[in-house]
Design an enzyme around this catalytic site. Structure first.
Site, short mmCIF file in Angstrom:
data_model
loop_
_atom_site.label_atom_id
_atom_site.label_comp_id
_atom_site.label_asym_id
_atom_site.label_seq_id
_atom_site.Cartn_x
_atom_site.Cartn_y
_atom_site.Cartn_z
CE LYS A 63 -2.87 2.65 3.24
NZ LYS A 63 -1.81 3.63 3.56
CG ASN A 64 2.80 2.52 3.44
OD1 ASN A 64 1.62 2.88 3.37
ND2 ASN A 64 3.39 2.28 4.59
CB CYS A 121 -4.66 7.02 10.35
SG CYS A 121 -5.29 5.77 9.21
NE ARG A 143 -0.18 10.54 9.35
CZ ARG A 143 -0.61 9.49 8.67
NH1 ARG A 143 0.25 8.65 8.13
NH2 ARG A 143 -1.90 9.26 8.51
CG ASP A 164 2.40 1.44 9.57
OD1 ASP A 164 1.62 2.05 10.31
OD2 ASP A 164 2.81 1.91 8.51
NE ARG A 190 -13.86 7.27 9.20
CZ ARG A 190 -13.98 8.04 10.29
NH1 ARG A 190 -14.74 7.63 11.30
NH2 ARG A 190 -13.37 9.20 10.36
#
Length: 448
Positions: free
Chosen positions: A30-31, A126, A131, A320, A425
């Site tokens: 994903k990153n 999130c 950030r 993570d 979500r």
């Protein structure tokens, strides 16, 4: 509005207590995938990205690319992107597709090069700590971009070609490193970035940009040098596998006393996690067979062992990975310590774990081996986990993506039934077909 009241269908019912056993497949990280999609904007010819997961972040970037005139076609897990007709999108269109994603900030460099203009809506993401986008904006200004703030967001323009810069990050931020890479490759002259992030996903993005025609050198001591070129072309690339999802399934196997083969997982990107996994008492074996290989993770029986850990930038323990590991540590015999040094507010999810029976205490002191930047600032960034404790089913509200999967792991390991709110979500943002994968591993899950 409370999510439980506002979206009653966004819930997964989990009947816990069964060990997870079987095989799951992880696709591209994903990153990396979302950033690789943005990089396609820089090329003058089409790009192909392989091993693309069906997750919400991919849908978001696909929508943003399309409103900017990029033709996007998904064939199985292969994404084809044609940026030859890039155009400026309206602010309303960008807002509709961006939602709460922070991805639009990374569109700025490529769009400034291609069109001379870009727009950043109010950004979400999130809730795990600050950030800020300040360093993104500051870096873009150093390159020569003009920034005008408005009620709807920020409008950026580049009256002339952006120019290379000398820049040092206060902290090796992944997002800031990506921003500078995506902007510097077409800037005039040389850019030197100091204290850069060097995560595997960053290295894979650099490989993509190099394939497009960029000149990028990664030096020692976190220094990256980018020599700007006049033009880039498309790429064809297979994304590295998602090491976060792989670690999540590994932790689920440990917490539920199960046995899971994670097809596609790569040892090279997970060295630090694998050391921790073995230190806790988990076992794994590596299968490096091309196309069908992966890593088998399992609980070998007996007691799990407590450990003292702290998160850090690569090659340290990935932030993570912290949350799923903490769930597994609730089943270890003794006191474990987790010192979070990357995000200041990443332990909010432990409230729900305590509700399920976990014995976790939070502290504002740095309980790791070295003081970190959050020490003496009243952030509860250290956790002490006492175990083993029996977990019990509960109603749980997911606060963010990674915490959500950790709550899911806890529910799978718990006795009784849990209702996990917010799965659509949050969890679908980063985990492909997670419900089907759970069922394939023998989990008893259902929708109301």
């Amino acid at each position: 509005m409370n999510d439980k009241a506002g979206a009653p269908e966004d819930v997964l019912i989990v009947h816990g207590g069964a060990p997870l056993e079987g095989e799951v497949t992880v696709r591209g990280a994903k990153n990396l995938v979302s950033k690789a999609m943005v990089a396609a904007l820089l090329g003058t010819t089409p790009s192909t990205l392989k091993s693309v997961p069906k997750i919400r972040d991919v849908e978001v970037v696909t929508g943003l690319l399309r409103v900017h005139g990029v033709e996007v076609d998904l064939d199985g897990d292969t994404l084809h992107m044609d940026p030859t007709r890039v155009e400026l999108a309206g602010t309303e269109e960008i807002n509709v597709h961006a939602g709460s994603s922070r991805i639009p900030i990374l569109f700025c460099g490529p769009l400034l090069h291609r069109l001379g203009k870009a727009f950043i809506p109010d950004l979400g993401g999130c809730n795990i700590g600050g950030r800020p986008i300040d360093f993104h904006i500051e870096a873009l200004r150093h390159f020569g971009a003009q920034v005008d703030k408005s009620a709807e967001g920020m409008h950026l323009s580049a009256p002339e070609r952006l120019k290379g810069i000398q820049y040092e990050l206060d902290y090796p931020s992944v997002g800031a490193t990506e921003q500078i890479l995506l902007t510097a490759v077409l800037a005039e002259g040389t850019t030197e970035l100091r204290n850069a992030a060097i995560e595997p996903e960053i290295m894979d993005l650099i490989a993509i940009l190099q394939q497009m025609g960029a000149i990028i050198q990664v030096h020692t001591n976190r220094v990256i040098e980018i020599v700007g070129v006049d033009e880039l072309h498309g790429y064809s690339h297979r994304a590295i596998p998602d090491r976060i999802e792989a670690a999540s399934w590994a932790s689920a196997a440990l917490a539920t006393r199960g046995d899971v083969f994670v097809k596609g997982a790569k040892q090279a990107d997970m060295m630090t996690f694998l050391n921790v996994y073995r230190s806790i008492g988990g076992e794994f074996t590596i299968d490096d067979t091309p196309d069908t290989g992966g890593i088998r993770f399992w609980h070998p029986g007996g007691e799990l062992k407590p450990v003292a850990l702290e998160t850090d930038v690569h090659p340290g323990l990935m932030t993570d990975w912290q949350q799923p590991i903490v769930v597994a540590l609730t089943q270890a015999n003794g006191l474990s310590i987790m010192h979070e040094t990357v995000y200041e507010s990443r332990f909010g999810y432990t409230r729900e774990l305590r509700q399920m029976g976990a014995n976790i205490e939070l502290y504002s002191q740095c309980l790791g081996g070295t003081p970190c930047r959050w020490g003496r600032r009243n952030f509860q960034h250290s956790a002490v986990i006492a175990g083993p404790t029996k977990l019990y089913g509960a109603d749980v509200q997911i606060p963010d993506l990674r915490a959500g999967f950790s709550h899911l792991i806890a529910a799978l390991a718990a006795e009784g039934t849990s209702r996990i709110y917010g799965v659509d979500r949050f969890i679908t943002r980063g985990y492909e077909d997670f419900e089907a994968k759970l069922s394939g591993l023998g989990a008893n899950v259902e929708r109301p």
